[in-house]
Design an enzyme around this catalytic site. Structure first.
Site, PDB file in Angstrom:
ATOM      1  N   HIS A  56       0.875  -1.163   0.000  1.00  0.00           N
ATOM      2  CA  HIS A  56       0.000   0.000   0.000  1.00  0.00           C
ATOM      3  C   HIS A  56       0.919   1.222   0.000  1.00  0.00           C
ATOM      4  O   HIS A  56       1.673   1.446   0.959  1.00  0.00           O
ATOM      5  CB  HIS A  56      -0.916   0.007   1.224  1.00  0.00           C
ATOM      6  CG  HIS A  56      -1.971  -1.063   1.170  1.00  0.00           C
ATOM      7  ND1 HIS A  56      -2.479  -1.666   2.297  1.00  0.00           N
ATOM      8  CD2 HIS A  56      -2.619  -1.629   0.121  1.00  0.00           C
ATOM      9  CE1 HIS A  56      -3.394  -2.561   1.948  1.00  0.00           C
ATOM     10  NE2 HIS A  56      -3.490  -2.563   0.632  1.00  0.00           N
TER      11      HIS A  56
ATOM     12  N   GLU B 132       1.502   3.514   3.018  1.00  0.00           N
ATOM     13  CA  GLU B 132       1.917   2.907   4.283  1.00  0.00           C
ATOM     14  C   GLU B 132       3.428   2.734   4.205  1.00  0.00           C
ATOM     15  O   GLU B 132       3.941   1.763   3.662  1.00  0.00           O
ATOM     16  CB  GLU B 132       1.169   1.597   4.514  1.00  0.00           C
ATOM     17  CG  GLU B 132      -0.345   1.844   4.633  1.00  0.00           C
ATOM     18  CD  GLU B 132      -1.163   0.566   4.733  1.00  0.00           C
ATOM     19  OE1 GLU B 132      -0.580  -0.518   4.939  1.00  0.00           O
ATOM     20  OE2 GLU B 132      -2.407   0.655   4.598  1.00  0.00           O
TER      21      GLU B 132
ATOM     22  N   HIS C 135       3.042  -3.297   6.674  1.00  0.00           N
ATOM     23  CA  HIS C 135       1.982  -2.312   6.450  1.00  0.00           C
ATOM     24  C   HIS C 135       2.009  -1.251   7.552  1.00  0.00           C
ATOM     25  O   HIS C 135       2.882  -1.240   8.407  1.00  0.00           O
ATOM     26  CB  HIS C 135       0.613  -3.012   6.422  1.00  0.00           C
ATOM     27  CG  HIS C 135       0.382  -3.848   5.209  1.00  0.00           C
ATOM     28  ND1 HIS C 135      -0.576  -3.551   4.269  1.00  0.00           N
ATOM     29  CD2 HIS C 135       0.983  -4.978   4.764  1.00  0.00           C
ATOM     30  CE1 HIS C 135      -0.553  -4.454   3.309  1.00  0.00           C
ATOM     31  NE2 HIS C 135       0.383  -5.336   3.594  1.00  0.00           N
TER      32      HIS C 135
ATOM     33  N   GLU D 132       1.721  -4.805  10.875  1.00  0.00           N
ATOM     34  CA  GLU D 132       1.285  -3.410  10.916  1.00  0.00           C
ATOM     35  C   GLU D 132       2.205  -2.691  11.904  1.00  0.00           C
ATOM     36  O   GLU D 132       2.183  -2.971  13.104  1.00  0.00           O
ATOM     37  CB  GLU D 132      -0.173  -3.320  11.377  1.00  0.00           C
ATOM     38  CG  GLU D 132      -1.164  -4.113  10.517  1.00  0.00           C
ATOM     39  CD  GLU D 132      -1.592  -3.355   9.272  1.00  0.00           C
ATOM     40  OE1 GLU D 132      -1.201  -2.182   9.128  1.00  0.00           O
ATOM     41  OE2 GLU D 132      -2.331  -3.933   8.452  1.00  0.00           O
TER      42      GLU D 132
END
Length: 420
Positions: free
Chosen positions: A89, A92, A201, A290
């Protein structure tokens, strides 16, 4: 006598391990700067680093990978291969910069740091800082939770673009066009015997593991048959991270993740994710990391993120060295490609490489392992896995009427632009 203190000090220093050396420059890198940075690192450490690309993005930017190995450019027998993928992404960005810093760190500290040396000498490491360089171009520094730059140049979410099973037993999803970045990664997976992986991410602080989806496409716990392994390797990262394991909420969020980990679908379901593809369609186990509550943090925060993640990034790579590994041959000593390795009580199977090698992540315990191949009789052996070591388990198959065990889910997927 005046020389004695100096001599003692010299001996004391000689008997200790020098501290590792951290990067000192922290900034965001444009595509041009990223390209230059990677080229410079490969030049700094030519004995262990090789820069290559697996293709280009929609807009023609190269999808760079840095290989880190003491025998760069070649696979070593029974040495596991590992990969990190960042920035799928485009907005990110924390993972993108952490992987650049990791590359610099490995270069700087090899071979002086014992931990780095052991990791590089025993693992073939592949690091892709950005899978979505086009998306990054339209992302905005300081973006906390937006979507500008998330998608590729054709407006497609790359983490919804991989082919995965519809029912998690058989078959692939309905036809979907594969973006060039997705196809490049699939081809990469199909040509390297990756054992373990993580994709990086941002927007939360948690280690997320398969499955990301289920038949009902609902937010319920959806475990694989290797749920124990996925929880263990996810905790390896979260507890090596400075704060992830503490399950703190991001500002403005009500979400809290016990031990800093979560099953993907239990958090929220998504179809076509990269971690599910790796597990379903290859030998590779992958989780999603994340790394920051803010998707595109300001550059002055990067030093802190590096300190938070450095040990975790190293610890997670070390998880590739657990379970069992071995070579499958026939009774003449010829290595068998495509043999199926199955573990009693687990649906996931592993295929041997073109050189007859296999690796299978497992936690400590005793297991019944079966090797089978078309035209050969199957062979079953018992093996005990102990903590901190990889058990060697070779198989010799004799000609017979046996064949590979059913796979669950399928382990081979086409690599062209559509799946039917």
């Amino acid at each position: 006598m005046a020389l004695l203190p100096t001599l003692l000090l010299t001996l004391a220093i000689a008997g200790t391990t020098l501290a590792d050396v951290d990067p000192t420059s922290f900034s965001h890198h444009s595509y041009v700067q990223l390209e230059s940075f990677l080229q410079n690192q490969a030049s700094r450490c030519p004995s262990i680093m090789r820069l290559y690309d697996i293709g280009t993005s929609v807009q023609g930017r190269k999808l760079y990978v840095m290989e880190v190995s003491d025998n760069k450019g070649q696979h070593e027998s029974l040495e596991p291969e590992f990969k990190y993928v960042g920035n799928m992404h485009g907005n990110e960005v924390t993972g993108r910069e952490m992987l650049l810093l990791l590359i610099e760190y490995l270069c700087t500290n090899y071979p002086s740091d014992a931990r780095v040396k052991n990791l590089v000498d025993t693992t073939r490491i592949h690091i892709m800082p950005t899978m979505n360089p086009d998306g990054w171009e339209s992302a905005n520094e300081g973006d906390s939770s937006g979507v500008s730059g998330r998608y590729n140049a054709r407006g497609v979410d790359l983490n919804r673009n991989f082919p995965v099973s519809t029912n998690y037993v058989r078959g692939l999803i309905q036809p979907r066009a594969a973006e060039v970045e997705t196809t490049a990664v699939i081809n990469w997976i199909n040509t390297h015997p990756f054992v373990l992986s993580a994709n990086l991410h941002g927007g939360a602080l948690v280690a997320n593991y398969p499955y990301d989806d289920n038949l009902q496409h609902s937010a319920v716990y959806s475990p694989t048959s290797d749920d124990d392994i996925f929880k263990d390797i996810s905790k390896a990262y979260s507890y090596a991270h400075s704060t992830m394991y503490q399950a703190k909420r991001c500002p403005g969020s009500s979400e809290s993740f016990r031990d800093g980990i979560t099953n993907g679908a239990d958090w929220y379901p998504l179809t076509g994710g990269m971690q599910d593809y790796n597990y379903q369609q290859s030998n590779c186990f992958e989780i999603t990391l994340e790394l920051s509550c803010v998707k595109y943090p300001y550059a002055n925060k990067l030093s802190g993120f590096w300190q938070d993640n450095k040990n975790a990034l190293l610890t997670y790579m070390e998880q590739v060295h657990k379970g069992i590994k071995g070579i499958v041959t026939d009774d003449q000593g010829n290595r068998i490609s495509g043999a199926t390795i199955s573990v009693q009580g687990r649906g996931k199977t592993i295929k041997s490489t073109t050189d007859g090698e296999y690796w299978r992540l497992l936690l400590p315990g005793t297991y019944s392992i079966t090797a089978s191949a078309s035209g050969f009789s199957s062979t079953t052996k018992s093996v005990t896995v102990v903590s901190g070591d990889v058990a060697r388990l070779d198989f010799t198959l004799t000609p017979g009427s046996g064949g590979p065990q059913p796979t669950d889910p399928p382990t081979v997927a086409p690599t062209q632009g559509f799946w039917w």
